[in-house]
Design an enzyme around this catalytic site. Structure first.
Site, PDB file in Angstrom:
ATOM      1  N   GLY A  56       0.841  -1.185   0.000  1.00  0.00           N
ATOM      2  CA  GLY A  56       0.000   0.000   0.000  1.00  0.00           C
ATOM      3  C   GLY A  56       0.876   1.234   0.000  1.00  0.00           C
ATOM      4  N   GLN A  61       2.563  10.083   1.411  1.00  0.00           N
ATOM      5  CA  GLN A  61       3.885   9.458   1.599  1.00  0.00           C
ATOM      6  C   GLN A  61       4.864   9.829   0.503  1.00  0.00           C
ATOM      7  OE1 GLN A  61       2.030   5.344   2.213  1.00  0.00           O
ATOM      8  NE2 GLN A  61       3.852   5.233   3.506  1.00  0.00           N
ATOM      9  N   CYS A 103       5.175   0.016   7.793  1.00  0.00           N
ATOM     10  CA  CYS A 103       4.843   1.166   6.952  1.00  0.00           C
ATOM     11  C   CYS A 103       6.092   1.592   6.185  1.00  0.00           C
ATOM     12  CB  CYS A 103       4.357   2.312   7.835  1.00  0.00           C
ATOM     13  SG  CYS A 103       3.881   3.788   6.919  1.00  0.00           S
ATOM     14  N   LEU A 104       5.939   1.864   4.899  1.00  0.00           N
ATOM     15  CA  LEU A 104       7.093   2.274   4.095  1.00  0.00           C
ATOM     16  C   LEU A 104       7.695   3.589   4.603  1.00  0.00           C
ATOM     17  CD1 LEU A 104       5.826   1.431   0.477  1.00  0.00           C
ATOM     18  CD2 LEU A 104       7.435   0.126   1.888  1.00  0.00           C
ATOM     19  N   HIS A 145      -5.256   0.997   6.777  1.00  0.00           N
ATOM     20  CA  HIS A 145      -3.948   1.625   6.999  1.00  0.00           C
ATOM     21  C   HIS A 145      -3.760   2.811   6.041  1.00  0.00           C
ATOM     22  CE1 HIS A 145       0.557   1.281   7.900  1.00  0.00           C
ATOM     23  NE2 HIS A 145       0.536   2.057   6.823  1.00  0.00           N
ATOM     24  N   GLU A 146      -4.120   2.606   4.762  1.00  0.00           N
ATOM     25  CA  GLU A 146      -3.915   3.669   3.764  1.00  0.00           C
ATOM     26  C   GLU A 146      -4.886   4.830   3.967  1.00  0.00           C
ATOM     27  OE1 GLU A 146      -1.196   3.616   2.192  1.00  0.00           O
ATOM     28  OE2 GLU A 146      -0.833   1.570   2.852  1.00  0.00           O
ATOM     29  N   HIS A 149      -3.597   7.056   6.496  1.00  0.00           N
ATOM     30  CA  HIS A 149      -2.594   7.998   5.966  1.00  0.00           C
ATOM     31  C   HIS A 149      -3.281   9.252   5.414  1.00  0.00           C
ATOM     32  CE1 HIS A 149       1.377   6.257   6.252  1.00  0.00           C
ATOM     33  NE2 HIS A 149       0.992   5.109   5.734  1.00  0.00           N
TER      34      HIS A 149
END
Ligand code: ZN
Length: 170
Positions: A56, A61, A103-104, A145-146, A149
């Site tokens: 994701g 991000q 998380c990236l 999760h996304e 963000h």
């Protein structure tokens, strides 16, 4: 070895100013989807997510404060990266499950996060067409999760315990 991604992913470790990661993003003006630049950005986000071995990636991000995210998942047997534009999540039932997330933007840190087990997602696709799906388990988790963000929320704010990498934050 760390591969270089197409777009620079904002990291809480290396970016001086990470305000955008903690700020609710603005709705996407669907007419901007006709711009080749926007379509290119979507392609680049998909490529970047894959290069980073992510499942994701949300626009904040990569430094774009708009309500757009990419998620890997499966809908009606179709397995591919899905584009979520102006997504709305409704929780189905009261079921919650705890699962490990990373998380990236917070590389190397993992923890257990409770999420709704089953959700309905309504969103627009990259061409501005509305679509919706129900999601469970990992797909439901990635979507939540996304969407977090897009609301300026990081999984660190929701985790119940760390499983790995806690020391990186101290
Ligand atoms: Zn994330």
């Amino acid at each position: 070895m760390k591969r270089k991604t197409k777009l620079r992913i904002w990291s809480v470790f290396t970016h001086g100013d990470t305000t955008m990661l903690k700020t609710p993003a603005q709705p996407v003006d669907l007419s901007t989807l006709q711009n080749p630049e926007t379509q290119q950005m979507i392609d680049d986000m998909i490529k970047t997510m894959k290069q980073a071995d992510g499942i994701g990636l949300a626009a904040p991000q990569i430094g774009q404060s708009i309500r757009l995210a990419i998620v890997a998942g499966e809908v009606n047997g179709q397995k591919e990266p899905f584009v979520l534009i102006n997504p709305v999540v409704s929780v189905i039932g009261a079921g919650q499950i705890e699962g490990e997330e990373g998380c990236l933007s917070i590389a190397g840190v993992f923890g257990l996060v409770p999420r709704a087990e089953k959700i309905t997602l309504k969103a627009f696709d990259r061409f501005g067409q509305p679509w919706s799906t129900q999601a469970t388990e990992l797909f439901a988790r990635v979507i939540q999760h996304e969407v977090d963000h897009l609301n300026g929320v990081l999984f660190l704010q929701r985790l119940t315990s760390f499983t790995k990498g806690q020391e990186k934050l101290s």
